[in-house]
Scaffold this motif. Structure first.
Motif, mmCIF file in Angstrom:
data_model
loop_
_atom_site.group_PDB
_atom_site.id
_atom_site.type_symbol
_atom_site.label_atom_id
_atom_site.label_comp_id
_atom_site.label_asym_id
_atom_site.label_seq_id
_atom_site.Cartn_x
_atom_site.Cartn_y
_atom_site.Cartn_z
ATOM 1 N N GLY A 1 -6.263 -3.190 -8.626
ATOM 2 C CA GLY A 1 -6.451 -1.885 -7.837
ATOM 3 C C GLY A 1 -6.359 -2.024 -6.353
ATOM 4 N N VAL A 2 -7.096 -3.019 -5.822
ATOM 5 C CA VAL A 2 -6.853 -3.455 -4.417
ATOM 6 C C VAL A 2 -5.610 -3.730 -3.963
ATOM 7 N N LEU A 3 -4.823 -4.362 -4.927
ATOM 8 C CA LEU A 3 -3.301 -5.002 -4.604
ATOM 9 C C LEU A 3 -2.433 -3.847 -4.424
ATOM 10 N N ALA A 4 -2.586 -2.549 -5.502
ATOM 11 C CA ALA A 4 -1.818 -1.511 -5.573
ATOM 12 C C ALA A 4 -1.900 -0.656 -4.481
ATOM 13 N N ILE A 5 -3.177 -0.612 -3.921
ATOM 14 C CA ILE A 5 -3.507 0.345 -2.846
ATOM 15 C C ILE A 5 -2.795 -0.483 -1.297
ATOM 16 N N THR A 6 -3.044 -1.835 -1.445
ATOM 17 C CA THR A 6 -2.487 -2.678 -0.108
ATOM 18 C C THR A 6 -1.260 -2.571 -0.165
ATOM 19 N N LEU A 7 -0.489 -2.614 -1.480
ATOM 20 C CA LEU A 7 1.040 -2.425 -1.430
ATOM 21 C C LEU A 7 1.456 -1.040 -1.111
ATOM 22 N N LEU A 8 0.853 -0.199 -1.549
ATOM 23 C CA LEU A 8 1.058 1.303 -1.118
ATOM 24 C C LEU A 8 1.080 1.632 0.451
ATOM 25 N N THR A 9 0.071 1.335 1.024
ATOM 26 C CA THR A 9 -0.208 1.239 2.009
ATOM 27 C C THR A 9 0.656 0.658 3.280
ATOM 28 N N LEU A 10 1.237 -0.630 3.000
ATOM 29 C CA LEU A 10 2.023 -1.442 3.623
ATOM 30 C C LEU A 10 3.526 -0.771 3.502
ATOM 31 N N GLY A 11 3.818 -0.127 2.338
ATOM 32 C CA GLY A 11 4.942 0.270 2.028
ATOM 33 C C GLY A 11 5.122 1.501 3.019
ATOM 34 N N ALA A 12 3.948 2.526 3.073
ATOM 35 C CA ALA A 12 3.955 3.642 3.950
ATOM 36 C C ALA A 12 4.095 3.361 5.353
ATOM 37 N N SER A 13 3.584 2.227 5.660
ATOM 38 C CA SER A 13 3.456 1.648 7.044
ATOM 39 C C SER A 13 5.092 1.465 7.316
#
Length: 90
Positions: A36-48
């Protein structure tokens, strides 16, 4: 002699499983939290990255969103390192 019925429960009660050698066991709960933390991290990194690369003239709101996403991805990376470090200790 008694005729003892062997059921799955009695087999499970008498069977012992050796723990894995050289590593910590990973529970289903830990996997759920970690991924879950990995998914949120990758999504926010991708958005940035998306805002930084594809927005030609970012507004103040876009700059703020990019900074927030960058901060969240850094926090997510720190959380994953902390989860793995805590798991290695136990």
């Amino acid at each position: 002699m008694s005729d003892e019925v062997v059921t799955a429960q009695t087999v499970a009660e008498t069977t012992t499983v050796a723990p894995p050698v050289g590593g910590a066991t990973v529970s289903q709960h830990f996997r759920l939290v970690f991924f879950g933390v990995l998914a949120i991290t990758l999504l926010t990194l991708g958005a940035s990255l998306y805002i930084g690369i594809f927005v030609a003239e970012p507004t103040e709101a876009a700059k703020s969103a990019m900074e927030t996403c960058s901060t969240l991805s850094q926090l997510g990376f720190g959380a994953m390192v902390g989860l793995l470090g805590g798991k290695a200790v136990t």
